[in-house]
Design an enzyme around this catalytic site. Structure first.
Site, PDB file in Angstrom:
ATOM      1  CG  ASP A   1      14.449   5.408   3.714  1.00  0.00           C
ATOM      2  OD1 ASP A   1      13.965   5.234   4.839  1.00  0.00           O
ATOM      3  OD2 ASP A   1      15.656   5.295   3.456  1.00  0.00           O
TER       4      ASP A   1
ATOM      5  CB  ALA B   1      24.467  -3.027  -1.334  1.00  0.00           C
TER       6      ALA B   1
ATOM      7  CG  HIS C   1      15.695   5.056   8.024  1.00  0.00           C
ATOM      8  ND1 HIS C   1      15.880   4.887   6.671  1.00  0.00           N
ATOM      9  CD2 HIS C   1      16.775   4.494   8.631  1.00  0.00           C
ATOM     10  CE1 HIS C   1      17.020   4.239   6.460  1.00  0.00           C
ATOM     11  NE2 HIS C   1      17.590   3.989   7.636  1.00  0.00           N
TER      12      HIS C   1
ATOM     13  CE1 TYR D   1      20.222  -7.688  -5.909  1.00  0.00           C
ATOM     14  CE2 TYR D   1      19.613  -5.646  -7.015  1.00  0.00           C
ATOM     15  CZ  TYR D   1      19.310  -6.674  -6.133  1.00  0.00           C
ATOM     16  OH  TYR D   1      18.101  -6.693  -5.475  1.00  0.00           O
TER      17      TYR D   1
ATOM     18  CG  ASN E   1      23.778  -0.602   9.301  1.00  0.00           C
ATOM     19  OD1 ASN E   1      24.624  -0.095   8.571  1.00  0.00           O
ATOM     20  ND2 ASN E   1      22.605  -0.043   9.536  1.00  0.00           N
TER      21      ASN E   1
END
Length: 766
Positions: free
Chosen positions: A37, A186, A70, A188, A172
């Site tokens: 992140d 996401a 974040h 895979y 999102n």
């Protein structure tokens, strides 16, 4: 008993897991999760105990500090040490920063790949069981549809082959496409996570445009796909760690994914406990998906601006998943001739819903249904009981009342019971008014502690709160549960004190208060406002009362200081830590308040010409004033790291109160408004950038300083000296440190505190 309040944890069965004695101690111990992140605020008190290291792959150094926030928020949900914030509060956290310091977009795929490769190389040494990827982009309907970075997909497959579960946010951008799809990576990953609302509240006000918050409702922004790796988890609004300390609420599938990543650590700990081995990523996915609760993606009564699919998607239920691990490990199968029993999981103290903490401040009502559990998806029947845990922080009169669920009315004849922490009944009520109101109400004077409210239908009045399914048939329907605490002075004793969170710099924390009013209600006795402070380090604590208000509106204040037991503290000369009519000063002993002329006004600058009153803006945020009065109080005291202190604010005439109870409080005489301004200065007076007031001119030919001492004050071995230089021209900055007595290291930062360079044991830093 795990105490606290987190509706997301109630929704996913984590509260139930923590309150089931057979699963005690399952908290992520001895495992770690890699968070790829923006880095992590590893100084955050909720993250520091679990942070074991990291790397900044974007900048290429070992400092994974978060400059965005974040990653800090994501990491808090995975493993904050607070049981109200972290899913796995004892799991180790590894921060792998792949973003530029000033952005939450633009993480290059090769940098992400470097982070994934690091996990692949180090997972055994660090005992990594999951990777959290709250990042991605694109719209994909299947893994075969993916046409992006194949190296990333290959690394994910290698990680799964090594037993590491890869959890990724679904994205999102549903509103941009409004078709079934999720983002990459996401698409895979082991598990792709979409977002639901944790409850019916939106304290930020219309956070998601044109969508009414509703517990377990698919968030309007969340991408979604009917695939074999897609699962939902709470993603709006999630309260987690904030950059710089404290908590903040954010929304996104980024906030949903860490609920699943933390759950993986819990599931693996359960597998090791019950089966003696870890689960494969496929087994983890199969168990989490097969034990999940179903959520219908429907518009219902809300005005969505997107197309609702009408499909049923799985939503994480960690309690069900751990129970399934236990069952599989023990190979228990129910006898074929034994009928299936539908458990009432929240009908006991062990599985109680976590309700509010009552301190006198208003709390939101709780919606409920007797007859079904789990958002109306599990039919329990007419023996259903809902039990709620709640905390009373200060003594007073507690009102527990049932009423109509306005958004979905289905009134019925209720029965309400009140239990102590052991399940002993304290009070019960059938009808508020047998002729007009068949809902129930209990009014009871309670001491601080843990209590349980039990809701059932009429006739079902004698169930055992410690035994599931022990009741009899009763009425069913919908209800709203409201709890409140009436107190002569809710924050007037240490049990109801207001928490203050301090940082390590001189930035003040400001609380507006009123002597004579608490939480919007008048206090007719001698009102006292008590505040609780945990000191972050050895240093100096400054407590200042300011009154930037008109004559007759402000309080003639008095300050007192107490220890963690509520006992008054004393100076070395045996005088109490008390203050009346004192001007404030700073860490250097310089006055920071000045009397204006011959009057009774106090200003913040010697030549200040404008007076600004304290006020609230249209959003309810307090705007600090810039003056006070000579009747204001101030305390500046030396404090010790980790110690708990209580600050008491009262009017001058009522300074002999007991901090631990409300006995012998006379009637309020005057009262009035005030600002409480609290700041902390580390003993290391120049130990942070924010504490450097002066700029040193270049060239600096020589300056003799001492590590371990600042301004004559003994700082100790943790001393750091910061210098501020301002260069008018571009060029080479050379810093040379000569020392005969101490081994030194020099570090260079820019004006924003970002690390630039370091040097140890050579002639200079360039």
């Amino acid at each position: 008993m795990i105490q606290g309040s987190n509706p997301a944890f109630d929704l996913i069965g984590l509260t139930q897991l923590r309150n089931d004695p057979q699963f005690a101690g399952i908290d992520g111990s001895d495992f770690s999760v890699a968070v790829i992140d923006t880095g992590i605020d590893y100084n955050h008190p909720l993250l520091a105990p679990n942070y074991i290291g990291g790397w900044d792959f974007y900048s290429g150094d070992g400092d994974a500090y978060d400059f965005n926030g974040h990653g800090t928020h994501v990491a808090g949900t995975i493993g904050a040490v607070d049981f109200n914030v972290g899913v796995a509060p004892d799991v180790d956290i590894i921060a792998l920063d792949v973003f530029p310091d000033d952005s939450v977009s633009g993480a290059p795929s090769n940098v992400i790949n470097d982070a994934l490769a690091w996990v692949l190389a180090n997972h055994e040494d660090q005992n990594i069981v999951a990777v959290n990827l709250s990042l991605g982009n694109g719209f994909f309907t299947s893994e075969n549809d993916f046409d992006g970075n194949y190296q990333t997909r290959n690394l994910v497959e290698q990680l799964e082959a090594e037993g590491i579960v890869v959890v990724a946010a679904a994205g999102n951008s549903y509103g941009n496409d409004q078709t079934l799809n999720i983002s990459a990576p996401a698409i895979y990953s082991t598990l792709a996570v979409g977002a639901v609302w944790e409850d019916n509240n939106d304290p930020l006000g219309s956070f998601i445009t044109q969508q009414i918050p509703q517990a377990d409702r698919v968030a309007v922004f969340s991408q979604r796909l009917n695939s074999d790796n897609f699962i939902l988890a709470p993603g709006a609004l999630i309260n987690s760690a904030r950059l710089g300390g404290g908590l903040e609420e954010l929304a996104g599938t980024s906030m949903a994914a860490p609920h699943v990543a933390g759950a993986v650590a819990l599931l693996q700990e359960a597998a090791l406990k019950f089966a003696g081995r870890l689960l494969t990523p496929d087994e983890v996915a199969d168990i989490l998906l097969s034990t999940a609760d179903g959520v219908i993606d429907t518009e219902e009564a809300s005005a969505d601006v997107v197309v609702n699919t009408g499909l049923v998607f799985p939503r994480l239920n960690i309690y069900n998943a751990v129970v399934e691990v236990q069952r599989l490990a023990q190979e228990i199968a129910p006898p074929p001739d034994e009928p299936e029993q539908i458990s009432d999981s929240n009908g006991t103290i062990a599985g109680a819903f976590i309700g509010p903490i009552l301190n006198g401040e208003p709390v939101n009502p709780i919606a409920g249904v007797i007859g079904t559990d789990g958002g109306n998806r599990t039919i329990v029947g007419d023996t259903d009981v809902d039990i709620f845990l709640f905390e009373v922080e200060s003594p007073g009169t507690v009102v527990i009342e049932l009423g109509t669920l306005i958004e979905d009315p289905s009134d019925f004849d209720t029965y309400l019971r009140l239990f102590d922490a052991s399940g002993n009944e304290i009070a019960a009520n059938d009808d508020i008014d047998i002729l007009e109101n068949r809902f129930s109400r209990i009014v009871a004077d309670l001491a601080p502690g843990t209590y349980y409210a039990g809701v059932s239908g009429y006739n079902n009045a004698s169930y055992d709160p410690n035994v599931a399914g022990s009741g009899i048939s009763g009425t069913t329907g919908n209800y709203s549960l409201q709890l409140s605490l009436g107190n002569a002075d809710p924050n007037g004793s240490i049990s109801g004190a207001i928490d203050i969170f301090l940082g390590n710099d001189l930035e003040p924390v400001i609380f507006p208060g009123i002597i004579g009013n608490d939480y919007g209600d008048p206090v007719v006795t001698s009102d006292v406002d008590l505040y609780r402070i945990v000191v972050p380090d050895d240093g100096q604590l400054y407590i200042d009362i300011d009154t930037p208000y008109a004559e007759g509106e402000y309080v003639d204040s008095f300050l007192r200081l107490f220890n963690e037991n509520g006992e008054e503290l004393y100076f070395p000369n045996n005088e109490p830590f008390e203050s009346d009519d004192n001007l404030s000063f700073n860490a250097r002993g310089e006055y920071t308040e000045f009397i204006l002329g011959e009057g009774n006004l106090v200003i913040e600058e010697p030549n200040q010409a404008t007076l600004i009153d304290g006020s609230f803006d249209e959003d309810g945020n307090y705007i600090k004033g810039n003056y006070g009065h000579t009747l204001d109080s101030f305390l500046g005291v030396l404090v010790e790291r980790g110690e708990v202190y209580y600050v008491g604010v009262s009017e001058f005439l009522h300074q002999d109160y007991d901090s631990q109870n409300l006995d012998n409080r006379p009637q309020l005489v005057n009262g009035g408004s005030y600002e409480l301004v609290v700041s902390f200065a580390n003993n290391d007076l120049n130990g942070s950038i924010s504490q450097i007031n002066s700029t040193t001119s270049l060239p600096l030919l020589s300056s003799q300083e001492i590590i371990g001492e600042d301004a004559g004050l003994n700082v100790g071995s943790h001393d750091v000296d910061f210098w501020k230089f301002n260069s008018a021209e571009a060029g080479i900055l050379e810093i040379d440190i000569d020392s005969l007595e101490v081994d030194t290291v020099a570090l260079l930062f820019d004006s924003n505190g970002r690390f630039l360079a370091a040097n140890d044991d050579t002639d200079g830093l360039y």
